[in-house]
Structure formats: structure tokens, C-alpha cells
Design a protein around this motif. Structure first.
Motif, PDB file in Angstrom:
ATOM      1  N   LEU A  49      42.673  23.550  13.838  1.00 29.42           N
ATOM      2  CA  LEU A  49      42.618  22.208  14.317  1.00 29.42           C
ATOM      3  C   LEU A  49      41.314  22.054  15.088  1.00 29.42           C
ATOM      4  N   SER A  50      41.118  23.092  15.983  1.00 30.03           N
ATOM      5  CA  SER A  50      40.064  22.810  16.806  1.00 30.03           C
ATOM      6  C   SER A  50      38.688  22.611  16.107  1.00 30.03           C
ATOM      7  N   LEU A  51      38.622  23.229  14.851  1.00 29.12           N
ATOM      8  CA  LEU A  51      37.353  23.229  14.335  1.00 29.12           C
ATOM      9  C   LEU A  51      37.240  21.775  13.608  1.00 29.12           C
ATOM     10  N   ILE A  52      38.361  21.189  13.384  1.00 27.35           N
ATOM     11  CA  ILE A  52      38.417  19.909  12.781  1.00 27.35           C
ATOM     12  C   ILE A  52      37.969  19.018  13.641  1.00 27.35           C
ATOM     13  N   GLU A  53      38.436  19.157  15.015  1.00 28.58           N
ATOM     14  CA  GLU A  53      38.095  18.383  16.196  1.00 28.58           C
ATOM     15  C   GLU A  53      36.803  18.276  16.390  1.00 28.58           C
ATOM     16  N   ARG A  54      36.157  19.471  16.351  1.00 29.81           N
ATOM     17  CA  ARG A  54      34.688  19.930  16.799  1.00 29.81           C
ATOM     18  C   ARG A  54      33.732  19.243  15.810  1.00 29.81           C
ATOM     19  N   TRP A  55      34.076  19.567  14.371  1.00 26.99           N
ATOM     20  CA  TRP A  55      33.163  19.392  13.153  1.00 26.99           C
ATOM     21  C   TRP A  55      33.552  18.513  12.213  1.00 26.99           C
ATOM     22  N   GLU A  56      34.518  17.500  12.471  1.00 29.03           N
ATOM     23  CA  GLU A  56      34.802  16.620  11.537  1.00 29.03           C
ATOM     24  C   GLU A  56      33.658  16.026  10.709  1.00 29.03           C
ATOM     25  N   SER A  57      32.976  15.336  11.399  1.00 27.08           N
ATOM     26  CA  SER A  57      31.708  14.523  10.856  1.00 27.08           C
ATOM     27  C   SER A  57      30.859  15.497  10.119  1.00 27.08           C
ATOM     28  N   ALA A  58      30.777  16.634  10.167  1.00 26.57           N
ATOM     29  CA  ALA A  58      30.014  17.560   9.338  1.00 26.57           C
ATOM     30  C   ALA A  58      30.577  18.168   8.080  1.00 26.57           C
ATOM     31  N   MET A  59      32.080  17.935   7.944  1.00 21.81           N
ATOM     32  CA  MET A  59      32.715  18.604   7.220  1.00 21.81           C
ATOM     33  C   MET A  59      32.431  17.983   5.732  1.00 21.81           C
ATOM     34  N   ASP A  60      32.533  18.771   4.628  1.00 18.09           N
ATOM     35  CA  ASP A  60      32.498  18.240   3.146  1.00 18.09           C
ATOM     36  C   ASP A  60      33.903  18.435   2.596  1.00 18.09           C
ATOM     37  N   CYS A  70      31.876  20.222  -5.832  1.00 19.52           N
ATOM     38  CA  CYS A  70      32.202  20.504  -4.551  1.00 19.52           C
ATOM     39  C   CYS A  70      30.835  21.071  -4.244  1.00 19.52           C
ATOM     40  N   CYS A  71      30.479  21.310  -2.911  1.00 13.84           N
ATOM     41  CA  CYS A  71      29.065  21.569  -2.379  1.00 13.84           C
ATOM     42  C   CYS A  71      29.028  23.188  -2.773  1.00 13.84           C
ATOM     43  N   CYS A  72      27.589  23.449  -2.597  1.00  9.28           N
ATOM     44  CA  CYS A  72      26.863  24.752  -2.652  1.00  9.28           C
ATOM     45  C   CYS A  72      27.806  25.695  -1.554  1.00  9.28           C
ATOM     46  N   PHE A  73      28.367  26.831  -2.079  1.00 11.56           N
ATOM     47  CA  PHE A  73      28.822  27.873  -1.019  1.00 11.56           C
ATOM     48  C   PHE A  73      27.701  28.690  -0.638  1.00 11.56           C
ATOM     49  N   THR A  74      27.493  28.814   0.456  1.00 16.22           N
ATOM     50  CA  THR A  74      26.368  29.443   1.090  1.00 16.22           C
ATOM     51  C   THR A  74      26.977  30.927   1.778  1.00 16.22           C
ATOM     52  N   LYS A  75      26.012  31.702   1.970  1.00 19.44           N
ATOM     53  CA  LYS A  75      26.513  33.132   2.513  1.00 19.44           C
ATOM     54  C   LYS A  75      27.397  32.991   3.841  1.00 19.44           C
ATOM     55  N   SER A  76      27.050  31.773   4.587  1.00 19.40           N
ATOM     56  CA  SER A  76      27.500  31.615   6.041  1.00 19.40           C
ATOM     57  C   SER A  76      28.941  30.808   5.841  1.00 19.40           C
ATOM     58  N   TYR A  77      29.539  30.820   4.700  1.00 19.52           N
ATOM     59  CA  TYR A  77      30.924  29.828   4.399  1.00 19.52           C
ATOM     60  C   TYR A  77      31.696  30.796   5.208  1.00 19.52           C
ATOM     61  N   TYR A  78      32.590  30.077   6.003  1.00 21.51           N
ATOM     62  CA  TYR A  78      33.863  30.707   6.510  1.00 21.51           C
ATOM     63  C   TYR A  78      33.356  31.034   8.156  1.00 21.51           C
ATOM     64  N   ARG A  79      32.173  31.358   8.212  1.00 17.30           N
ATOM     65  CA  ARG A  79      31.368  31.557   9.495  1.00 17.30           C
ATOM     66  C   ARG A  79      31.153  30.233  10.288  1.00 17.30           C
ATOM     67  N   TYR A  80      30.058  29.378   9.581  1.00 17.11           N
ATOM     68  CA  TYR A  80      29.828  28.106   9.950  1.00 17.11           C
ATOM     69  C   TYR A  80      30.196  26.944   9.310  1.00 17.11           C
ATOM     70  N   VAL A  81      30.317  25.658   9.616  1.00 16.88           N
ATOM     71  CA  VAL A  81      31.122  24.727   8.741  1.00 16.88           C
ATOM     72  C   VAL A  81      30.101  23.860   8.067  1.00 16.88           C
ATOM     73  N   LYS A  82      28.960  23.652   8.941  1.00 15.31           N
ATOM     74  CA  LYS A  82      28.080  22.608   8.367  1.00 15.31           C
ATOM     75  C   LYS A  82      27.104  23.145   7.417  1.00 15.31           C
ATOM     76  N   GLY A  83      27.311  22.590   6.316  1.00 17.02           N
ATOM     77  CA  GLY A  83      26.261  22.733   5.133  1.00 17.02           C
ATOM     78  C   GLY A  83      26.609  24.129   4.464  1.00 17.02           C
ATOM     79  N   THR A  84      27.710  24.495   4.699  1.00 20.95           N
ATOM     80  CA  THR A  84      28.048  25.669   4.022  1.00 20.95           C
ATOM     81  C   THR A  84      28.814  25.781   2.856  1.00 20.95           C
TER      82      THR A  84
END
Ligand code: SAM
Length: 388
Positions: A277-288, A297-311
Motif C-alpha cells: 500500500l505504501s508504494l501505491i500511496e507514493r507512486w499511484e500516478s506513475a503506475m500503469d 500491457c507495457c514493456c517490462f524492463t529489467k528494473s521491474y519490481y525494483r522501480y515502478v515508473k516506466g518499468t
């Protein structure tokens, strides 16, 4: 192996001998198998020991674990390979990166290996190169084309996405297919062109018509309608799509038909895929956010699961009455796609697996570097097919 005017020949029933450079977890090799080409990977090369662990686990052969930069023309001649498959690092060309192109140290090994071609006794008959969108305008691509042209290759270039092959996954990538004369491509009218359509891979083109093939799709979104829903690619399915009012941690695993593909670790630790939930609160606007019935669905990058934005996208397991961010994301049971699900979206075969020792983050990093078998297999079929 015979040599005839520098062109490697083979008897019809013999397999094409293939070198797989930058082999990673073997996306090219899976694509070659899927393409149904009579080919044999005689060696794979990758510097990353984790990638090589995964490759060895699945193919029973450990790639040569050295820097491709150190290979010599004589080393390459020793393999007697007809075809080179190359998916060099993409960081020099990504939009997020510094775009130093050929000035980036990570581009060196690729240029070095291309520069060896004129020095080999037996240059490969065919080459296949994969990279990110952005490569097509780079000076590395310009140098590659210069080297290939001076070594008597003809090329066809493509930018294609799994969305064009019915897979609900946006991952447009650049591809260069090269054949050494006197070999030639089907659809010669496409030679030396950059094509945005998969049509040359499937259509006979008796009239030499290439209507719109060299133009980007006007709207990628229109391709979505012919894609399968995301649900088809999931290993863990929600038992109900209706909102339950829960916090989203009540994801249930409908394992029917997929159970063999789920290892104990994943079953026991489903909670590791729940988005805190803490991640949703902080990054909601950037989540796809996507739903099981979504067709993209969007491209999974090598940073998926480590960062939210654009991954990469997150999956809402509880469908609200109004989809999207108008409804509270905290109540939509958001979870990460599992590595198996990302592999499914990459159209990897069901028997592909990660060894136990590879951590979750490493799984995502390796998958993020890999490629779509659904796209590469038909391209390889096109490369290997003979002009009649
Ligand atoms: C874009 S990934 C290719 C992934 C691969 N196609 C797959 O399906 O997983 C690039 C790979 O090249 C490897 N690599 C980068 N530079 C290298 C070098 N100089 N020598 C050998 N391998 C290298 C990386 O370890 C990485 O696995």
C-alpha cells in the motif's frame, strides 16, 4: 565445410550452423526453435554468469563466458558458422539513457565483432540483429550498415511489436536482417528499407506493393483489438473479477492447467507479488494498471519490481465498477506479474524455467533484457527462407 567465393555452403539436409552472441537467457535460441528452421546453435556467448546459469539450466550447454570484444576473426572462423544472431546491449540507445551511441563503452563489442567480418575467411551468410527503438537513428546503425554493405550484404530492417502478432504486449523493437550475396530475400522490394509492418513475413507480394509498410502504424492502440486478453498469459488467476471491498491481498491461485508451471517457491510466497500500500500511496500516478480482460500491457524492463515508473504494468486482481484510477487503486488488489507471466508475454515456451538459485529480482532483470519469441521467430523464418 566447403568454401565457395567466401560463401559458406552446406548440404541441404545439414543444419545451418548458428552463433548466438549476447545470448542472455536464450530468447534467440527459443525463437530459432519456434521458427522451425533446420539450425543448430554451435556456440553462445554472454559475459553474465547468472544469464549463463539460466541458459545452461534450460539448454544443457553453458555459453562461452567471456567478453565478445576479445574474439578474433580466427576464433570465429573455427566455428564455421553460417549465421550470427546478435542482441547487443541496448543502453547506448535507450531514450532513458544518455544516448552516447557508439561512444558508449557498451557499444564497443558489437562494433568490434562487425569489424571482424571482412577479416574472416568465411564471413557468415546471414546476420540477425535486435535492439531498442532509437538504434535505427544511431551512428552505430550507420556503421553497421556501412560494414555490411562493403562486405556484400543486403539488408531489410524492421520495427515490430508483439501487439502486431496478437500478443497484448507493447514492446516495439528494431531488427536488422542481413544476407550475403548471392543469397537474397523474398520481397526484394523491401531491401534497404525500414519496415513497420509484419506483412512481408506472411504475405506473397507478387505485385511489389508495399503500401504503408514503411510507415509507423498511425495508432498502435488500434492493434490492440486483435490481441488476446492478458488473462490468457496469467499463471495466477483471481477467482472473481468483482470488487470484494478487500485490501487486495486476497489473491487466490486458480492453478488449473498451470500447476506444473508453478514452482513451490512461487506458490508459497504469492504475497511477494502484492504491491504494498505504501508504494501505491507514493507512486499511484506513475503506475500503469491493467486488468485480466485488458488487451495490452507495457514493456517490462529489467528494473521491474525494483522501480515502478516506466518499468512495466501492474495487474489489478479485483475489478472495480469503474476501471482505472478513478477508483481507489488500494482496493484493486494490485500485484506484479510473476516472472512466469512475463515469460509468457515474451512467448517463451512452457518448459522454460529459472533455476532455484536465481533471485526474483534477477529473474525480472534477465527477462527485461530478453526478447519476444512471437516477433523474432517469424523474422528468423523470413531470414532463412530462400528466394524461389
Ligand atoms: C540485450 S541482452 C540480450 C538478451 C538475450 N537476447 C536474451 O534473450 O536474454 C544483452 C546481453 O549481452 C551481454 N553482454 C553485454 N556486453 C557483453 C560483452 N561485451 N561480451 C559478452 N556478453 C555481453 C549481457 O550480459 C546481456 O545478457
Amino acid at each position: 565445410m566447403e568454401e565457395k567465393k567466401g560463401l559458406l555452403t552446406k548440404k541441404e539436409e545439414e543444419p545451418w550452423r548458428v552463433l548466438e552472441f549476447y545470448s542472455g537467457i536464450g530468447g534467440m535460441r527459443y525463437s530459432l526453435t519456434k521458427a522451425g528452421v533446420n539450425a543448430k546453435v554451435v556456440e553462445a556467448f554472454d559475459i553474465n554468469d547468472k544469464a549463463n546459469d539460466v541458459y545452461e539450466y534450460n539448454f544443457g550447454h553453458r555459453p562461452y563466458q567471456g567478453n565478445i570484444e576479445t574474439l578474433t576473426a580466427a576464433d570465429l572462423d573455427n566455428y564455421g558458422a553460417h549465421t550470427w544472431l546478435l542482441s547487443p546491449p541496448c543502453q547506448p540507445y535507450t531514450r532513458q539513457g544518455l544516448q552516447k551511441q557508439s561512444g558508449d563503452a557498451r557499444a564497443l563489442s558489437f562494433l568490434k565483432i562487425l569489424e571482424l567480418i571482412p577479416h574472416t575467411k568465411q564471413p557468415p551468410n546471414m546476420l540477425f540483429v535486435e535492439n531498442v527503438v532509437g538504434f535505427e537513428t544511431s551512428d552505430t546503425r550507420a556503421k553497421m550498415i556501412e560494414i555490411l554493405a562493403s562486405s556484400e550484404y543486403i539488408t531489410q530492417e524492421f520495427i515490430l511489436s508483439p501487439l502486431q502478432f496478437g500478443v497484448p504486449y507493447s514492446r516495439p523493437r528494431y531488427f536488422c536482417l542481413a544476407k550475403r550475396k548471392p543469397l537474397s530475400f523474398q520481397h526484394e522490394v523491401c531491401n534497404n528499407k525500414l519496415l513497420w509492418s509484419p506483412s512481408p513475413l506472411f504475405e506473397h507480394n507478387e505485385n511489389n506493393v508495399t503500401d504503408g509498410w514503411d510507415q509507423p502504424p498511425v495508432n498502435w492502440d488500434t492493434l490492440i483489438h486483435s490481441c488476446e486478453p492478458v488473462e490468457r498469459f496469467l499463471e495466477f488467476k483471481s477467482s472473481s473479477n468483482r470488487a470484494t471491498g478487500g485490501t487486495g491481498t486476497d489473491v487466490s491461485a486458480d492453478c488449473s492447467g498451470a500447476l506444473e508451471n508453478i514452482n513451490e517457491r512461487n506458490l508459497n510466497t504469492m504475497s511477494q507479488y502484492i504491491v504494498p500500500l505504501s508504494l501505491i500511496e507514493r507512486w499511484e500516478s506513475a503506475m500503469d494498471i491493467v486488468y485480466p480482460d485488458s488487451k495490452r500491457c507495457c514493456c517490462f524492463t529489467k528494473s521491474y519490481y525494483r522501480y515502478v515508473k516506466g518499468t512495466g504494468s501492474l495487474l489489478a486482481t479485483i475489478q472495480p465498477n469503474i476501471k482505472g484510477k478513478e477508483s481507489s487503486l488500494k482496493k484493486q488488489g494490485l500485484r506484479y506479474f510473476t516472472p512466469r507471466e512475463v515469460a509468457n508475454l515474451h512467448s517463451f515456451p512452457d518448459d522454460f524455467q529459472f533455476p532455484e538459485a536465481i533471485s526474483l529480482r534477477q529473474c525480472y532483470a534477465l527477462l527485461g533484457n530478453s526478447l519476444s519469441v512471437a516477433v523474432v521467430a517469424p523474422l528468423l523464418r523470413h531470414l532463412f527462407s530462400q528466394q524461389s
